[in-house]
Design a protein around this motif. Structure first.
Motif, PDB file in Angstrom:
ATOM      1  N   ALA A   1      21.660  10.559  42.274  1.00 39.48           N
ATOM      2  CA  ALA A   1      22.238   9.847  41.184  1.00 39.48           C
ATOM      3  C   ALA A   1      23.759   9.656  41.149  1.00 39.48           C
ATOM      4  O   ALA A   1      24.335   8.625  40.869  1.00 39.48           O
ATOM      5  N   LYS A   2      24.528  10.579  41.867  1.00 43.91           N
ATOM      6  CA  LYS A   2      25.894  10.396  41.948  1.00 43.91           C
ATOM      7  C   LYS A   2      26.121   8.987  42.825  1.00 43.91           C
ATOM      8  O   LYS A   2      27.101   8.338  42.561  1.00 43.91           O
ATOM      9  N   ARG A   3      25.473   9.021  44.057  1.00 45.98           N
ATOM     10  CA  ARG A   3      25.439   7.992  45.074  1.00 45.98           C
ATOM     11  C   ARG A   3      25.063   6.654  44.262  1.00 45.98           C
ATOM     12  O   ARG A   3      26.197   5.324  44.386  1.00 45.98           O
ATOM     13  N   GLN A   4      24.213   6.422  43.308  1.00 43.47           N
ATOM     14  CA  GLN A   4      23.667   5.229  42.905  1.00 43.47           C
ATOM     15  C   GLN A   4      24.718   4.883  41.560  1.00 43.47           C
ATOM     16  O   GLN A   4      24.783   3.534  41.209  1.00 43.47           O
ATOM     17  N   MET A   5      25.244   5.757  40.890  1.00 42.00           N
ATOM     18  CA  MET A   5      25.568   5.720  39.482  1.00 42.00           C
ATOM     19  C   MET A   5      27.346   5.734  39.340  1.00 42.00           C
ATOM     20  O   MET A   5      27.768   5.397  38.369  1.00 42.00           O
ATOM     21  N   THR A   6      27.951   6.117  40.516  1.00 46.10           N
ATOM     22  CA  THR A   6      29.525   6.554  40.249  1.00 46.10           C
ATOM     23  C   THR A   6      30.128   5.197  39.880  1.00 46.10           C
ATOM     24  O   THR A   6      30.956   5.188  38.788  1.00 46.10           O
ATOM     25  N   THR A   7      29.957   4.256  40.404  1.00 46.36           N
ATOM     26  CA  THR A   7      30.671   3.001  40.063  1.00 46.36           C
ATOM     27  C   THR A   7      30.180   2.368  38.747  1.00 46.36           C
ATOM     28  O   THR A   7      31.003   1.950  37.760  1.00 46.36           O
ATOM     29  N   ARG A   8      28.996   2.385  38.463  1.00 51.47           N
ATOM     30  CA  ARG A   8      28.289   1.782  37.231  1.00 51.47           C
ATOM     31  C   ARG A   8      29.029   2.728  35.839  1.00 51.47           C
ATOM     32  O   ARG A   8      29.443   2.207  35.024  1.00 51.47           O
ATOM     33  N   ALA A   9      28.811   3.897  36.108  1.00 52.95           N
ATOM     34  CA  ALA A   9      29.449   4.690  35.063  1.00 52.95           C
ATOM     35  C   ALA A   9      30.816   4.927  35.128  1.00 52.95           C
ATOM     36  O   ALA A   9      31.295   4.883  33.821  1.00 52.95           O
ATOM     37  N   SER A  10      31.744   4.354  35.999  1.00 56.24           N
ATOM     38  CA  SER A  10      32.926   4.250  35.759  1.00 56.24           C
ATOM     39  C   SER A  10      33.294   2.817  35.222  1.00 56.24           C
ATOM     40  O   SER A  10      34.394   2.878  34.391  1.00 56.24           O
TER      41      SER A  10
ATOM     42  N   ARG B   1      33.834   5.199  13.672  1.00 59.62           N
ATOM     43  CA  ARG B   1      33.172   6.241  14.319  1.00 59.62           C
ATOM     44  C   ARG B   1      33.750   6.148  15.751  1.00 59.62           C
ATOM     45  O   ARG B   1      33.590   7.174  16.487  1.00 59.62           O
ATOM     46  N   TYR B   2      34.331   5.334  16.177  1.00 59.19           N
ATOM     47  CA  TYR B   2      34.708   5.348  17.567  1.00 59.19           C
ATOM     48  C   TYR B   2      35.452   6.531  18.045  1.00 59.19           C
ATOM     49  O   TYR B   2      35.189   6.843  19.087  1.00 59.19           O
ATOM     50  N   LYS B   3      36.750   6.805  17.115  1.00 56.14           N
ATOM     51  CA  LYS B   3      37.203   7.801  17.475  1.00 56.14           C
ATOM     52  C   LYS B   3      36.426   9.022  17.882  1.00 56.14           C
ATOM     53  O   LYS B   3      36.854  10.069  18.645  1.00 56.14           O
ATOM     54  N   HIS B   4      35.148   9.608  17.356  1.00 51.37           N
ATOM     55  CA  HIS B   4      34.350  10.289  17.675  1.00 51.37           C
ATOM     56  C   HIS B   4      33.564  10.025  18.858  1.00 51.37           C
ATOM     57  O   HIS B   4      33.067  11.306  19.644  1.00 51.37           O
ATOM     58  N   ILE B   5      33.340   8.797  19.096  1.00 54.52           N
ATOM     59  CA  ILE B   5      32.436   8.559  20.486  1.00 54.52           C
ATOM     60  C   ILE B   5      33.370   8.648  21.733  1.00 54.52           C
ATOM     61  O   ILE B   5      32.970   9.145  22.727  1.00 54.52           O
ATOM     62  N   TYR B   6      34.877   8.344  21.248  1.00 56.85           N
ATOM     63  CA  TYR B   6      35.459   8.068  22.606  1.00 56.85           C
ATOM     64  C   TYR B   6      36.848   8.882  22.175  1.00 56.85           C
ATOM     65  O   TYR B   6      37.904   8.317  22.009  1.00 56.85           O
ATOM     66  N   GLY B   7      36.742  10.219  21.925  1.00 54.88           N
ATOM     67  CA  GLY B   7      37.866  10.604  21.335  1.00 54.88           C
ATOM     68  C   GLY B   7      38.933  11.443  22.218  1.00 54.88           C
ATOM     69  O   GLY B   7      39.960  12.164  21.811  1.00 54.88           O
ATOM     70  N   ARG B   8      38.533  11.534  23.528  1.00 52.63           N
ATOM     71  CA  ARG B   8      39.378  12.105  24.509  1.00 52.63           C
ATOM     72  C   ARG B   8      39.569  11.230  25.687  1.00 52.63           C
ATOM     73  O   ARG B   8      38.914  10.289  25.766  1.00 52.63           O
ATOM     74  N   ASN B   9      40.533  11.709  26.538  1.00 45.59           N
ATOM     75  CA  ASN B   9      40.618  11.021  27.860  1.00 45.59           C
ATOM     76  C   ASN B   9      39.672  11.329  28.822  1.00 45.59           C
ATOM     77  O   ASN B   9      39.610  12.369  29.868  1.00 45.59           O
ATOM     78  N   TYR B  10      38.474  10.480  28.795  1.00 48.02           N
ATOM     79  CA  TYR B  10      37.470  10.691  29.589  1.00 48.02           C
ATOM     80  C   TYR B  10      37.759   9.861  31.074  1.00 48.02           C
ATOM     81  O   TYR B  10      37.060  10.177  32.238  1.00 48.02           O
ATOM     82  N   GLN B  11      38.844   9.192  31.204  1.00 45.57           N
ATOM     83  CA  GLN B  11      39.493   8.558  32.469  1.00 45.57           C
ATOM     84  C   GLN B  11      39.763   9.740  33.524  1.00 45.57           C
ATOM     85  O   GLN B  11      39.687   9.345  34.674  1.00 45.57           O
ATOM     86  N   GLN B  12      40.099  10.928  33.003  1.00 43.51           N
ATOM     87  CA  GLN B  12      40.457  11.878  33.972  1.00 43.51           C
ATOM     88  C   GLN B  12      39.787  13.144  33.554  1.00 43.51           C
ATOM     89  O   GLN B  12      40.410  14.036  32.928  1.00 43.51           O
ATOM     90  N   PRO B  13      38.405  13.345  33.818  1.00 44.50           N
ATOM     91  CA  PRO B  13      37.660  14.354  33.053  1.00 44.50           C
ATOM     92  C   PRO B  13      38.030  15.511  34.177  1.00 44.50           C
ATOM     93  O   PRO B  13      38.218  15.467  35.290  1.00 44.50           O
ATOM     94  N   THR B  14      37.782  16.754  33.503  1.00 45.68           N
ATOM     95  CA  THR B  14      37.692  17.818  34.258  1.00 45.68           C
ATOM     96  C   THR B  14      36.595  18.255  35.353  1.00 45.68           C
ATOM     97  O   THR B  14      37.162  18.618  36.213  1.00 45.68           O
ATOM     98  N   GLU B  15      35.618  17.555  35.023  1.00 44.15           N
ATOM     99  CA  GLU B  15      34.347  17.368  35.936  1.00 44.15           C
ATOM    100  C   GLU B  15      33.442  16.451  35.707  1.00 44.15           C
ATOM    101  O   GLU B  15      33.555  15.874  34.420  1.00 44.15           O
ATOM    102  N   THR B  16      32.586  15.931  36.555  1.00 47.19           N
ATOM    103  CA  THR B  16      31.773  14.690  36.321  1.00 47.19           C
ATOM    104  C   THR B  16      30.474  15.324  36.913  1.00 47.19           C
ATOM    105  O   THR B  16      30.394  15.850  37.898  1.00 47.19           O
ATOM    106  N   ASN B  17      29.366  15.298  35.746  1.00 43.41           N
ATOM    107  CA  ASN B  17      27.752  15.884  36.405  1.00 43.41           C
ATOM    108  C   ASN B  17      26.889  14.633  36.549  1.00 43.41           C
ATOM    109  O   ASN B  17      27.056  13.670  35.471  1.00 43.41           O
TER     110      ASN B  17
END
Length: 184
Positions: A31-40, A111-127
């Motif tokens: 999943a990581k191999r196939q989706m990293t670019t798309r998710a970014s 509602r957007y502030k609840h959807i994207y309320g943090r800096n997900y550009q630099q996540p602590t982890e990506t799963n």
């Protein structure tokens, strides 16, 4: 304040610290191999409020689901609605808030502030296709809700000020469509 965000969505949570692989079609590594670019691309489009880029990633049949409050299903937007969401004045039902049974009605822009309320550009982890249980976790059984999907979590840990309880996750759910994967 607890926030959770998920595209195609699920909402925020609190948790234990157990890691378990859900029964998804693709392994976490595949999943990581196939989706990293798309998710970014999706994460970046959300950060920039770039709905023209986001719409190209949306499932043309199933549309795009945004999370409701307290685990309630939120509205589903048709692919054709996505480019105009920030200018849409309609108030959608996002479900009951966590403290009452009163439905929350807001425009997408509100509602957007609840959807994207943090800096997900630099996540602590990506799963990828891995479900980690966290406090107040409303994200459950994604493998059953979205069989065969790829689930990507961008997790931002909470702060010391709130004893880590203000953590947040952005979940992106991709389902197969034709030869590729589309956000749903």
């Amino acid at each position: 304040m607890y926030r959770a965000c998920v595209l195609s969505f699920c909402t925020a949570s609190i948790a234990l610290s157990v890691s378990a692989r859900a029964d998804f079609t693709l392994s976490p590594a595949e999943a990581k191999r196939q989706m990293t670019t798309r998710a970014s691309i999706v994460r970046g489009a959300l950060a920039r409020k770039d709905l023209k880029t986001l719409v190209r990633m949306v499932h043309p049949v199933k549309g795009l689901r945004f999370p409701g409050t307290s685990g309630d299903p939120g509205p589903i937007f048709k692919q054709s609605q996505v480019p105009g969401l920030f200018s849409d004045l309609k108030k959608y039902n996002w479900g009951a808030d966590g403290e009452s049974d009163v439905p929350t009605y807001q425009t997408f822009k509100e509602r957007y502030k609840h959807i994207y309320g943090r800096n997900y550009q630099q996540p602590t982890e990506t799963n990828y296709n891995t479900h980690k249980t966290r406090p107040l976790n409303y994200v459950r059984d994604l493998d059953k809700q979205f069989p065969g999907a790829v689930c990507v979590e961008f997790y931002v840990k909470g702060t010391e000020k709130y004893d880590g309880m203000n953590w947040s996750s952005l979940w992106l759910i991709f389902e197969r469509y034709g030869e590729g994967w589309r956000l749903t």
